[in-house]
Design a protein around this motif. Structure first.
Motif, PDB file in Angstrom:
ATOM      1  N   UNK A 204       6.199 -41.038 -52.732  1.00 38.53           N
ATOM      2  CA  UNK A 204       6.659 -39.945 -51.972  1.00 38.53           C
ATOM      3  C   UNK A 204       5.149 -38.992 -51.895  1.00 38.53           C
ATOM      4  N   UNK A 205       4.013 -39.395 -52.243  1.00 39.22           N
ATOM      5  CA  UNK A 205       3.091 -38.522 -52.157  1.00 39.22           C
ATOM      6  C   UNK A 205       1.875 -39.515 -51.601  1.00 39.22           C
ATOM      7  N   UNK A 206       1.315 -39.374 -50.418  1.00 38.81           N
ATOM      8  CA  UNK A 206       0.077 -40.176 -49.899  1.00 38.81           C
ATOM      9  C   UNK A 206      -1.071 -39.442 -50.104  1.00 38.81           C
ATOM     10  N   UNK A 207      -1.857 -39.901 -50.932  1.00 40.39           N
ATOM     11  CA  UNK A 207      -3.342 -39.246 -51.302  1.00 40.39           C
ATOM     12  C   UNK A 207      -3.992 -39.502 -49.974  1.00 40.39           C
ATOM     13  N   UNK A 208      -4.275 -40.471 -49.452  1.00 39.88           N
ATOM     14  CA  UNK A 208      -4.947 -40.832 -48.402  1.00 39.88           C
ATOM     15  C   UNK A 208      -4.505 -39.945 -47.183  1.00 39.88           C
TER      16      UNK A 208
ATOM     17  N   UNK B 192      -2.929 -37.019 -47.543  1.00 38.03           N
ATOM     18  CA  UNK B 192      -3.161 -35.641 -47.683  1.00 38.03           C
ATOM     19  C   UNK B 192      -4.684 -35.234 -47.328  1.00 38.03           C
ATOM     20  N   UNK B 193      -5.670 -36.152 -47.819  1.00 36.30           N
ATOM     21  CA  UNK B 193      -7.152 -35.868 -47.340  1.00 36.30           C
ATOM     22  C   UNK B 193      -7.347 -35.976 -45.944  1.00 36.30           C
ATOM     23  N   UNK B 194      -6.662 -36.996 -45.165  1.00 34.56           N
ATOM     24  CA  UNK B 194      -6.946 -36.863 -43.851  1.00 34.56           C
ATOM     25  C   UNK B 194      -6.417 -35.579 -43.143  1.00 34.56           C
ATOM     26  N   UNK B 195      -5.349 -34.884 -43.634  1.00 36.25           N
ATOM     27  CA  UNK B 195      -5.034 -33.681 -43.052  1.00 36.25           C
ATOM     28  C   UNK B 195      -5.549 -32.535 -43.442  1.00 36.25           C
ATOM     29  N   UNK B 196      -6.313 -32.787 -44.648  1.00 31.27           N
ATOM     30  CA  UNK B 196      -6.978 -31.533 -45.297  1.00 31.27           C
ATOM     31  C   UNK B 196      -8.408 -32.074 -45.655  1.00 31.27           C
ATOM     32  N   UNK B 197      -9.326 -32.095 -44.649  1.00 30.53           N
ATOM     33  CA  UNK B 197     -10.553 -32.568 -44.933  1.00 30.53           C
ATOM     34  C   UNK B 197     -11.237 -31.699 -45.782  1.00 30.53           C
ATOM     35  N   UNK B 198     -11.009 -30.602 -45.716  1.00 31.97           N
ATOM     36  CA  UNK B 198     -11.965 -29.543 -46.605  1.00 31.97           C
ATOM     37  C   UNK B 198     -11.805 -29.878 -47.901  1.00 31.97           C
ATOM     38  N   UNK B 199     -10.558 -30.299 -48.542  1.00 26.88           N
ATOM     39  CA  UNK B 199     -10.210 -30.678 -49.731  1.00 26.88           C
ATOM     40  C   UNK B 199     -10.981 -31.920 -50.151  1.00 26.88           C
ATOM     41  N   UNK B 200     -11.013 -33.028 -49.385  1.00 24.51           N
ATOM     42  CA  UNK B 200     -11.675 -34.167 -49.523  1.00 24.51           C
ATOM     43  C   UNK B 200     -13.111 -33.974 -49.694  1.00 24.51           C
ATOM     44  N   UNK B 201     -13.790 -33.228 -48.801  1.00 26.05           N
ATOM     45  CA  UNK B 201     -15.087 -32.792 -48.744  1.00 26.05           C
ATOM     46  C   UNK B 201     -15.347 -31.943 -50.085  1.00 26.05           C
ATOM     47  N   UNK B 202     -14.657 -31.377 -50.767  1.00 24.36           N
ATOM     48  CA  UNK B 202     -14.907 -30.616 -52.044  1.00 24.36           C
ATOM     49  C   UNK B 202     -14.645 -31.549 -53.205  1.00 24.36           C
ATOM     50  N   UNK B 203     -14.326 -32.573 -52.802  1.00 26.76           N
ATOM     51  CA  UNK B 203     -14.079 -33.705 -53.959  1.00 26.76           C
ATOM     52  C   UNK B 203     -12.885 -33.343 -54.841  1.00 26.76           C
ATOM     53  N   UNK B 204     -12.038 -32.329 -54.543  1.00 25.73           N
ATOM     54  CA  UNK B 204     -10.865 -32.093 -55.253  1.00 25.73           C
ATOM     55  C   UNK B 204      -9.872 -33.046 -55.120  1.00 25.73           C
ATOM     56  N   UNK B 205      -9.091 -33.248 -56.286  1.00 25.84           N
ATOM     57  CA  UNK B 205      -8.134 -34.290 -56.434  1.00 25.84           C
ATOM     58  C   UNK B 205      -6.977 -33.917 -55.520  1.00 25.84           C
ATOM     59  N   UNK B 206      -6.379 -34.580 -54.815  1.00 29.02           N
ATOM     60  CA  UNK B 206      -5.383 -34.183 -53.750  1.00 29.02           C
ATOM     61  C   UNK B 206      -4.167 -33.868 -54.376  1.00 29.02           C
ATOM     62  N   UNK B 207      -3.641 -34.507 -55.452  1.00 32.10           N
ATOM     63  CA  UNK B 207      -2.354 -34.025 -56.167  1.00 32.10           C
ATOM     64  C   UNK B 207      -2.356 -32.816 -56.788  1.00 32.10           C
ATOM     65  N   UNK B 208      -3.557 -32.556 -57.469  1.00 35.09           N
ATOM     66  CA  UNK B 208      -3.749 -31.593 -58.348  1.00 35.09           C
ATOM     67  C   UNK B 208      -4.029 -30.016 -57.359  1.00 35.09           C
ATOM     68  N   UNK B 209      -4.560 -30.467 -55.998  1.00 34.98           N
ATOM     69  CA  UNK B 209      -4.924 -29.422 -55.402  1.00 34.98           C
ATOM     70  C   UNK B 209      -3.237 -29.032 -54.563  1.00 34.98           C
ATOM     71  N   UNK B 210      -2.569 -29.968 -54.223  1.00 37.69           N
ATOM     72  CA  UNK B 210      -1.456 -29.591 -53.804  1.00 37.69           C
ATOM     73  C   UNK B 210      -0.363 -28.956 -54.380  1.00 37.69           C
TER      74      UNK B 210
END
Length: 150
Positions: free
Chosen positions: A105-109, A111-129
């Motif tokens: 139920x949680x798609x990491x890719x 989440x990163x594609x729709x929140x590129x700032x999180x990806x560029x910061x190197x933050x973990x997707x689930x933890x950020x969410x």
């Protein structure tokens, strides 16, 4: 890093001397490459590490929200973990740089594609969410797939 242009313009004799000595030129190139790699690694290795308390909180929250499925994750990784926490820590370590999902139920890719700032910061997707994204109104995790497509 070695500024080739600066040395060439401010110290032309030194630059020509280094250039005329193949061993010194090769050594200067290696030093320059070493420094570039060192700077790159320091930028890349700014991965967020979580304390034991933070990890426990994230695991508790992700379990409560149905975002981490221990059995499903173990099957996807083709690995047997000693406990749920070990599997979650494995996901936290890999999830920031690898396209793996903690549950169906949680798609990491996504989440990163729709929140590129999180990806560029190197933050973990689930933890950020869990910590910020849900409150900020960021994209919700993917809904569970039920039934076959018609």
């Amino acid at each position: 890093m070695i500024n080739k242009h600066y040395i060439k313009t401010k110290m032309p004799k030194f630059f020509n001397f280094i250039k005329s000595q193949p061993v010194l030129l090769k050594m200067a190139k290696k030093v320059d490459q070493y420094q570039r790699n060192r700077v790159y690694k320091s930028k890349v290795n700014q991965t967020k590490y979580y304390t034991a308390e933070e990890t426990a909180y994230l695991l508790e929250q992700s379990r409560a929200q149905g975002l981490f499925d221990y059995t499903w994750y173990s099957q996807q990784q083709s690995r047997v973990f000693s406990c749920e926490r070990e599997a979650f820590e494995d996901y936290l370590a890999k999830g920031a740089f690898s396209n793996i999902n903690p549950s169906p139920v949680f798609d990491t890719e996504l989440y990163y594609k729709t929140n590129t700032d999180i990806y560029l910061q190197g933050e973990q997707a689930l933890a950020h969410y869990i910590l910020n994204g849900k409150v900020e109104g960021r994209m919700a995790p993917m809904p569970p797939r039920t039934g076959a497509l018609k």
